[in-house]
Design a protein around this motif. Structure first.
Motif, PDB file in Angstrom:
ATOM      1  N   LYS A 158       3.709  12.104  -4.048  1.00 41.37           N
ATOM      2  CA  LYS A 158       2.435  12.097  -3.326  1.00 41.37           C
ATOM      3  C   LYS A 158       2.408  13.306  -2.405  1.00 41.37           C
ATOM      4  O   LYS A 158       3.441  13.867  -2.060  1.00 41.37           O
ATOM      5  N   ILE A 181       7.272   5.079  -6.555  1.00 47.16           N
ATOM      6  CA  ILE A 181       6.467   6.240  -6.155  1.00 47.16           C
ATOM      7  C   ILE A 181       7.088   7.485  -6.779  1.00 47.16           C
ATOM      8  O   ILE A 181       8.232   7.839  -6.484  1.00 47.16           O
ATOM      9  N   ILE A 203      -1.637  10.655  -5.507  1.00 50.91           N
ATOM     10  CA  ILE A 203      -0.495   9.743  -5.466  1.00 50.91           C
ATOM     11  C   ILE A 203      -0.153   9.391  -6.907  1.00 50.91           C
ATOM     12  O   ILE A 203      -1.018   8.948  -7.665  1.00 50.91           O
ATOM     13  N   GLN A 257       0.814  -1.212   0.000  1.00 50.86           N
ATOM     14  CA  GLN A 257       0.000   0.000   0.000  1.00 50.86           C
ATOM     15  C   GLN A 257       0.846   1.260   0.000  1.00 50.86           C
ATOM     16  O   GLN A 257       1.992   1.277   0.453  1.00 50.86           O
ATOM     17  N   ILE A 258       0.243   2.335  -0.545  1.00 49.02           N
ATOM     18  CA  ILE A 258       0.809   3.672  -0.492  1.00 49.02           C
ATOM     19  C   ILE A 258      -0.295   4.595   0.003  1.00 49.02           C
ATOM     20  O   ILE A 258      -1.401   4.597  -0.543  1.00 49.02           O
ATOM     21  N   ASN A 259      -0.016   5.374   1.023  1.00 48.01           N
ATOM     22  CA  ASN A 259      -1.013   6.238   1.648  1.00 48.01           C
ATOM     23  C   ASN A 259      -0.699   7.709   1.438  1.00 48.01           C
ATOM     24  O   ASN A 259       0.462   8.118   1.398  1.00 48.01           O
ATOM     25  N   SER A 260      -1.768   8.481   1.357  1.00 51.24           N
ATOM     26  CA  SER A 260      -1.666   9.932   1.440  1.00 51.24           C
ATOM     27  C   SER A 260      -2.770  10.393   2.389  1.00 51.24           C
ATOM     28  O   SER A 260      -3.915  10.574   1.983  1.00 51.24           O
ATOM     29  N   ILE A 313       2.280   6.989  -9.285  1.00 52.32           N
ATOM     30  CA  ILE A 313       3.168   5.833  -9.264  1.00 52.32           C
ATOM     31  C   ILE A 313       3.487   5.409 -10.695  1.00 52.32           C
ATOM     32  O   ILE A 313       2.783   5.765 -11.640  1.00 52.32           O
TER      33      ILE A 313
END
Length: 310
Positions: free
Chosen positions: A137, A134, A147, A109-112, A149
């Motif tokens: 973001k 990435i 975000i 996962q990638i969060n903002s 990518i």
């Protein structure tokens, strides 16, 4: 395939022909429940085995109490009979401290997340098998979140994805500037932009007109056509791309009661880039070669008995 099922398949694919373009085939479907989607999706897969990348998006309208995330996980992992490569969840409402608790098996996962205030939030989940970079973001610098990518598809090809959550009150000028930067960076790349933009693309007003013109200036377009917020009969969640990069695109809106927004499952068949082979050649000077060869023969000292020479 039984006659009844084949008739359903024909009905399903007949809808696609209204969305044909010179460069790609775009199909939009609407399903009243996940069972209806599973039936039609399984029928289609019997005749269409093309490799593609699939992205599921749904505005969560807050999942900070874990209940909605559990409901979404059940929908995605158990009910939805389709392989998903990437998941985009706008408006999560979670904070930095709780990001680590939101996990899906087999995905990274990638969060903002918003910092210092309630609401907002954006998550991208992607299958662990992917090589993902990435690009950029943001958390709180702008009035909306994004975000960016890049996913490695092959030795010669990468797919760029930009996920966005833009609140209704976000500054439109700020969003325009952001999109202009996206256009510059993604001009020569296969790109998909998606998320809750909070612009009702199926309405007529100045904001919608400006937004469409902004997209058209770089040959981007919103390609999903069914309402994603049924209560207000509008399309707020968008799938945006340059269609010439794809052979086929299907968008399926699948009704569920997890949020006030309907999820969209998009599948993209990307036009493959052939790897360029570097060819080289050596040019031989035959005259020089023969001269050197005869010179070599002349310098040979024959030690053998002349009687034994051939």
């Amino acid at each position: 395939m039984s006659p009844c099922k084949f008739d359903m398949f024909l009905i399903l694919y007949f809808k696609c022909f209204f969305s044909l373009s010179m460069n790609s085939k775009i199909c939009n479907f609407k399903y009243t429940n996940v069972d209806e989607f599973n039936l039609n999706s399984n029928l289609a897969s019997q005749l269409n085995q093309d490799s593609c990348i699939s992205i599921l998006q749904q505005n969560m309208q807050g999942m900070n109490d874990f209940t909605k995330f559990d409901d979404f996980s059940l929908f995605f992992l158990s009910e939805l009979q389709s392989s998903i490569d990437i998941i985009v969840l706008p408006e999560t409402w979670i904070n930095n401290e709780n990001e680590k608790y939101y996990n899906i098996p087999g995905f990274k996962q990638i969060n903002s997340s918003r910092v210092g205030r309630r609401g907002g939030g954006l998550i991208i989940f992607f299958q662990s098998k992917f090589d993902v970079e990435i690009i950029e973001k943001n958390n709180s610098q702008l009035s909306f979140q994004f975000i960016r990518i890049s996913i490695k598809l092959s030795q010669v090809e990468r797919l760029r994805i930009c996920a966005v959550y833009r609140p209704p009150v976000a500054d439109m000028k700020e969003f325009r500037n952001f999109f202009e930067s996206v256009k510059e960076n993604y001009a020569r790349s296969v790109t998909i932009i998606l998320g809750d933009i909070n612009i009702a693309i199926n309405k007529s007003n100045t904001i919608v007109t400006d937004y469409k013109n902004l997209l058209a200036s770089s040959s981007f377009e919103v390609i999903n056509t069914f309402k994603t917020r049924p209560a207000s009969e509008i399309i707020l969640d968008h799938v945006i791309c340059y269609t010439s990069n794809f052979l086929e695109i299907t968008n399926s809106t699948i009704f569920n009661d997890i949020s006030d927004h309907i999820p969209i499952l998009s599948k993209f068949t990307i036009k493959s880039k052939k790897q360029k082979l570097k060819l080289s050649k050596n040019i031989l000077n035959h005259t020089h070669f023969h001269q050197e060869f005869y010179r070599f023969l002349e310098n040979l000292t024959l030690e053998a008995d002349p009687k034994h020479t051939y």
